[in-house]
Design a protein around this motif. Structure first.
Motif: not given
Ligand SMILES: Nc1ncnc2c1ncn2[C@@H]1O[C@H](COP(=O)(O)OP(=O)(O)OP(=O)(O)O)[C@@H](O)[C@H]1O
Ligand SMILES: Cc1cn([C@H]2C[C@H](O)[C@@H](COP(=O)(O)O)O2)c(=O)[nH]c1=O
Length: 313
Positions: A118-125, A280-282
Motif C-alpha cells: 500500500d502507498r508504493c505509488g501504483k496509482t501514480s504510475q 523509492t526514487l522520485p
Molecule cells: N515515487 C514517489 N515518491 C514520493 N511520493 C510518491 C511517489 N509515488 C507516489 N507518491 C505519493 O505517495 C502516495 C501514494 O501514492 P499512490 O496513490 O500512487 O500509491 P498506491 O500504491 O496506489 O497506494 P494504495 O495502494 O494505497 O492505493 C501519494 O501521496 C503519492 O503522491
C-alpha cells in the motif's frame, strides 16, 4: 465457473486527480439484486458467452449471503480438487486457452499489472503510463482492483474502510469474484487491441490474504483461469518508507506490521518474470524505469502473443 456477474459499464474506471478511488459506504448501495454466482463448472469462455447473450442464471437473484455461500462452496470444491491432485474440475488448461485464441498471432493489447505494498505509488504510475502510451497512439485503459464500482466491489470497499466485518476466507473470495466479474470484458478488450494497465491483480489477493495466515495454495485456487498478465511490475519499497507517504493508515491493511507480512508473501510469490522497480526514487524516475519495459511488452503483444491463464501449469 459459469455465469458470474454482470459486466459493469464502468469497468474502465480510472482514478482521476483528487479521487481516492475509495467510496464512502454512505455513497453506495451495498447489496444489489444481481450479485449472484453460478457454481456450474463451465470454462470461462462459456461465461463470456452467457453474459454477452444476456442469458442469466437463476442464481443471480439471491442475497449477498447466499451469493457468498455459493461462491465459497465452489471455491472449496476447487481447492479440494487442487489439494488432492484430482482432475481440475474446469475444462480449462493453458493449452485450451491457447486454442480458444487460435488466431494466436493476431495482434492484441497487453495485460500489464502493477503490484506492491500500500502507498508504493501504483496509482501514480498507472496514470503516467496511461498518458505515455496514449501519447504514442496506443489504445490503452487503466483499471484497478478491487473495482469498487460493482456490487461485490462495494462490499469490499465497506470492509476495507472498517465499516463491515467479514471472515478472512470470505473477503478473499469476494476479491477473487471481483476479478472474475471482469474477466470476459478484460479478454475482449485485449483481443480488440486495447492495452490494460491494472493497479493490483491476483497477486495482491494472494499476498494480502496469505499474510493473514491463509494457505497460499488455497488463496490461489479461486484465481486459477483468470488471464495471466504479460508483465508484472513490482514497485519495491520498504513498509517503513511506504508508511511515510500521504494518506497512509486510512484503510484496514495500512499497518506497518501487517505490511511487513505482505512484503514477505510477495517475496514468495515473485518469479523471474517480474520486473522489480525501485519505488523509492522520485516519481519521474520511477516512471523512467517503467517506460521501456512497458513499451516492449505492448509491442510484443501487438505483434501477436497467445493469451494464457493464470496458475494453470
Ligand atoms: N515515487 C514517489 N515518491 C514520493 N511520493 C510518491 C511517489 N509515488 C507516489 N507518491 C505519493 O505517495 C502516495 C501514494 O501514492 P499512490 O496513490 O500512487 O500509491 P498506491 O500504491 O496506489 O497506494 P494504495 O495502494 O494505497 O492505493 C501519494 O501521496 C503519492 O503522491
Ligand atoms: C486486489 C486486492 C487488494 N487487496 C487489498 C490491498 C489494499 O490494501 C486494498 C486495496 O486498496 P487500494 O488502495 O484500492 O489499492 O485491498 C486485497 O487484500 N486483495 C486483493 O485481491
Amino acid at each position: 465457473m459459469g455465469t458470474w456477474l454482470n459486466e459493469s459499464p464502468s469497468a474502465s474506471y480510472m482514478r482521476l486527480p483528487g479521487d481516492s478511488g475509495r467510496f464512502q459506504t454512505s455513497e453506495v448501495q451495498l447489496f444489489g439484486s444481481d450479485c449472484g454466482f453460478s457454481t456450474s463448472t463451465q470454462p470461462p469462455s462459456a461465461s463470456k458467452r452467457s453474459v454477452s447473450n444476456g442469458v442469466q442464471s437463476p442464481a443471480r437473484h439471491c442475497t449477498p449471503r447466499q451469493s457468498i455461500r455459493k461462491f465459497a462452496t465452489a471455491a472449496v470444491r476447487l481447492s479440494t480438487s487442487f489439494r488432492y491432485g484430482l482432475k481440475f474440475p474446469f475444462k480449462c488448461s493453458s493449452r485450451q486457452i491457447h486454442m480458444e485464441n487460435n488466431h494466436s498471432s493476431d495482434p492484441r493489447g497487453a495485460l500489464i499489472v502493477l503490484e506492491g505494498l500500500d502507498r508504493c505509488g501504483k496509482t501514480s504510475q498507472s496514470s503516467r503510463l496511461l498518458s505515455y502510451l496514449e501519447e504514442l497512439g496506443h489504445a490503452v485503459e487503466s483499471w484497478r482492483f478491487p473495482d469498487r464500482t460493482t456490487n461485490v466491489g462495494q462490499m469490499i470497499s465497506s470492509y476495507l474502510a472498517n465499516k463491515s466485518h467479514l471472515d478472512d476466507h470470505t473477503i478473499h473470495l469476494l476479491f477473487s469474484a471481483n476479478r472474475w466479474e471482469k474477466r470476459s470484458l478484460m479478454e475482449s478488450k485485449l483481443k480488440s487491441g486495447t492495452t490494460l494497465i491494472i493497479d493490483r491483480y491476483s497477486y495482491s489477493g494472494v499476498a494480502f490474504s496469505s499474510a493473514k495466515g491463509l494457505d497460499m495454495e488455497w488463496c490461489k485456487a479461486p484465481e486459477i483461469g483468470l488471464l495471466a498478465p504479460d508483465l508484472v511490475l513490482y514497485l519495491d519499497i520498504s513498509p517503513e518508507k511506504a508508511a511515510e507517504r500521504g494518506g497512509y493508515g486510512e484503510e484496514r491493511y495500512e499497518q506497518l506490521e501487517f505490511q511487513e507480512k505482505v512484503a514477505e508473501s510477495y517475496k514468495t510469490l515473485r518469479d523471474a518474470s517480474w520486473k522489480n522497480i525501485d519505488a523509492t526514487l522520485p516519481i519521474e524516475d520511477v516512471e523512467k524505469q517503467l517506460r521501456e519495459t512497458v513499451l516492449n511488452c505492448v509491442e510484443t503483444c501487438g505483434k501477436g502473443k497467445p493469451l494464457s491463464g493464470l496458475w494453470l501449469s
